[in-house]
Scaffold this motif. Structure first.
Motif, PDB file in Angstrom:
ATOM      1  N   ASP A   3       0.850  -1.196   0.000  1.00 31.25           N
ATOM      2  CA  ASP A   3       0.000   0.000   0.000  1.00 31.25           C
ATOM      3  C   ASP A   3       0.885   1.246   0.000  1.00 31.25           C
ATOM      4  N   PRO A   4       1.439   1.556  -1.159  1.00 34.09           N
ATOM      5  CA  PRO A   4       2.399   2.667  -1.233  1.00 34.09           C
ATOM      6  C   PRO A   4       1.735   4.028  -1.031  1.00 34.09           C
ATOM      7  N   VAL A   5       2.566   4.998  -0.701  1.00 34.21           N
ATOM      8  CA  VAL A   5       2.081   6.379  -0.615  1.00 34.21           C
ATOM      9  C   VAL A   5       1.663   6.816  -2.017  1.00 34.21           C
ATOM     10  N   VAL A   6       0.436   7.321  -2.138  1.00 28.47           N
ATOM     11  CA  VAL A   6      -0.008   7.787  -3.454  1.00 28.47           C
ATOM     12  C   VAL A   6      -0.135   9.308  -3.518  1.00 28.47           C
ATOM     13  N   TYR A  92      -9.779   8.902  -6.955  1.00 27.99           N
ATOM     14  CA  TYR A  92      -8.671   8.001  -6.571  1.00 27.99           C
ATOM     15  C   TYR A  92      -9.009   6.523  -6.698  1.00 27.99           C
ATOM     16  N   ARG A  93     -10.262   6.197  -7.009  1.00 33.35           N
ATOM     17  CA  ARG A  93     -10.662   4.783  -7.032  1.00 33.35           C
ATOM     18  C   ARG A  93     -11.587   4.538  -8.218  1.00 33.35           C
ATOM     19  N   LEU A  94     -11.417   3.382  -8.839  1.00 36.43           N
ATOM     20  CA  LEU A  94     -12.320   2.995  -9.930  1.00 36.43           C
ATOM     21  C   LEU A  94     -12.618   1.512  -9.778  1.00 36.43           C
ATOM     22  N   ALA A  95     -13.878   1.180  -9.740  1.00 35.34           N
ATOM     23  CA  ALA A  95     -14.304  -0.214  -9.555  1.00 35.34           C
ATOM     24  C   ALA A  95     -13.629  -0.858  -8.338  1.00 35.34           C
ATOM     25  N   GLY A  96     -13.522  -0.085  -7.261  1.00 35.65           N
ATOM     26  CA  GLY A  96     -13.001  -0.623  -6.007  1.00 35.65           C
ATOM     27  C   GLY A  96     -11.482  -0.726  -5.936  1.00 35.65           C
ATOM     28  N   LYS A  97     -10.793  -0.315  -7.005  1.00 35.34           N
ATOM     29  CA  LYS A  97      -9.330  -0.431  -7.052  1.00 35.34           C
ATOM     30  C   LYS A  97      -8.684   0.941  -7.202  1.00 35.34           C
ATOM     31  N   GLU A 100      -5.965   3.684 -12.002  1.00 35.91           N
ATOM     32  CA  GLU A 100      -4.770   3.351 -12.776  1.00 35.91           C
ATOM     33  C   GLU A 100      -4.223   4.557 -13.524  1.00 35.91           C
ATOM     34  N   THR A 101      -2.949   4.428 -13.909  1.00 31.09           N
ATOM     35  CA  THR A 101      -2.288   5.516 -14.645  1.00 31.09           C
ATOM     36  C   THR A 101      -3.074   5.893 -15.886  1.00 31.09           C
ATOM     37  N   ARG A 102      -3.565   4.906 -16.607  1.00 36.23           N
ATOM     38  CA  ARG A 102      -4.236   5.256 -17.862  1.00 36.23           C
ATOM     39  C   ARG A 102      -5.543   6.008 -17.635  1.00 36.23           C
ATOM     40  N   ALA A 103      -6.035   5.983 -16.407  1.00 35.60           N
ATOM     41  CA  ALA A 103      -7.222   6.773 -16.068  1.00 35.60           C
ATOM     42  C   ALA A 103      -6.834   8.066 -15.343  1.00 35.60           C
ATOM     43  N   GLY A 104      -5.517   8.352 -15.311  1.00 33.00           N
ATOM     44  CA  GLY A 104      -5.065   9.594 -14.662  1.00 33.00           C
ATOM     45  C   GLY A 104      -4.616   9.396 -13.229  1.00 33.00           C
ATOM     46  N   GLY A 105      -4.552   8.127 -12.791  1.00 34.42           N
ATOM     47  CA  GLY A 105      -4.172   7.838 -11.416  1.00 34.42           C
ATOM     48  C   GLY A 105      -2.706   8.096 -11.140  1.00 34.42           C
ATOM     49  N   PRO A 106      -2.294   8.108  -9.884  1.00 32.51           N
ATOM     50  CA  PRO A 106      -3.060   7.640  -8.713  1.00 32.51           C
ATOM     51  C   PRO A 106      -4.199   8.573  -8.299  1.00 32.51           C
ATOM     52  N   PHE A 130      -2.449  12.228 -12.812  1.00 33.35           N
ATOM     53  CA  PHE A 130      -1.253  11.648 -12.173  1.00 33.35           C
ATOM     54  C   PHE A 130      -0.786  12.480 -10.977  1.00 33.35           C
ATOM     55  N   VAL A 131      -1.726  13.103 -10.260  1.00 36.76           N
ATOM     56  CA  VAL A 131      -1.320  13.953  -9.126  1.00 36.76           C
ATOM     57  C   VAL A 131      -0.717  13.077  -8.031  1.00 36.76           C
ATOM     58  N   ASP A 132       0.490  13.440  -7.584  1.00 33.99           N
ATOM     59  CA  ASP A 132       1.098  12.719  -6.468  1.00 33.99           C
ATOM     60  C   ASP A 132       1.451  13.640  -5.308  1.00 33.99           C
ATOM     61  N   GLU A 133       1.222  14.944  -5.486  1.00 36.58           N
ATOM     62  CA  GLU A 133       1.482  15.851  -4.380  1.00 36.58           C
ATOM     63  C   GLU A 133       0.593  17.082  -4.463  1.00 36.58           C
TER      64      GLU A 133
END
Ligand SMILES: Nc1nc2c(c(=O)[nH]1)N[C@H]1C(S)=C(S)[C@@H](COP(=O)(O)O)O[C@H]1N2
Ligand SMILES: [Mo]
Length: 160
Positions: A3-6, A92-97, A100-106, A130-133
């Motif tokens: 469970d990495p820092v996102v 931050y979540r799609l379908a319970g997960k 993903e990057t391709r959806a603009g995640g984390p 892709f916001v991480d901060e």
């Protein structure tokens, strides 16, 4: 375990944060927006309200801008806080997960009432992927959103 820092939250806050996906899921219910398509038909997934994160971090009342940093592609926007603080979403979540990057995640930032690209500080280009901060600043911070049409067109050519 895995469970990495996102999302890091830094700058003009009482408590800097390093949030994992589970931490985002644990943000109080009042700040969770399940199924953003109810608000924004073209968008999918689940979000937390920016104000939930600001509340957790104890934002300095003097902070005027929020910096949206995407280290993945070195894209940064610094957006005035007051007009967006209530409505802005962090998807931050799609379908319970984890998103993903391709959806603009984390984390995909989304301002429901944004203007068209390059028409204001709160434009569509500020919907940073892709916001991480998040960085709270007193005064405007680093921002490399495109400033002219050619630069903007180039960005969109790359599918961003
Ligand atoms: N990290 C990152 N976020 C970004 C961009 C980018 O190049 N990198 N482009 C921005 C621009 S200019 C626009 S108009 C919107 C487009 O979002 P969409 O692809 O979901 O329509 O994403 C914004 N977010
Ligand atoms: Mo844009």
């Amino acid at each position: 375990m895995n469970d990495p820092v996102v999302l890091k939250v830094r700058g003009a806050v009482r408590t800097p944060l390093e949030l994992t996906f589970s931490d985002l899921e644990r943000v109080a219910d009042e700040y969770q927006v399940v199924d953003v398509s109810r608000l924004i038909p073209q968008r999918q997934g689940d979000a937390v309200l920016l104000r939930g994160i600001l509340q957790l971090a104890g934002v300095d009342p003097q902070a005027s801008h929020v910096g949206l940093h995407a280290s993945r592609d070195d894209f940064h926007a610094s957006v005035p806080l007051a007009p967006i603080a209530d409505a802005a979403l962090l998807i931050y979540r799609l379908a319970g997960k984890p998103l993903e990057t391709r959806a603009g995640g984390p984390v995909r930032f989304f301002i429901p009432n944004h203007t068209a690209c390059q028409t204001s500080e709160i434009d569509e280009c500020a919907n940073v992927k892709f916001v991480d901060e998040l960085e709270l600043t007193i005064g405007k911070g680093h921002d490399n959103r495109p400033t002219d049409e050619a630069e903007h067109a180039k960005l969109h050519q790359h599918g961003n």
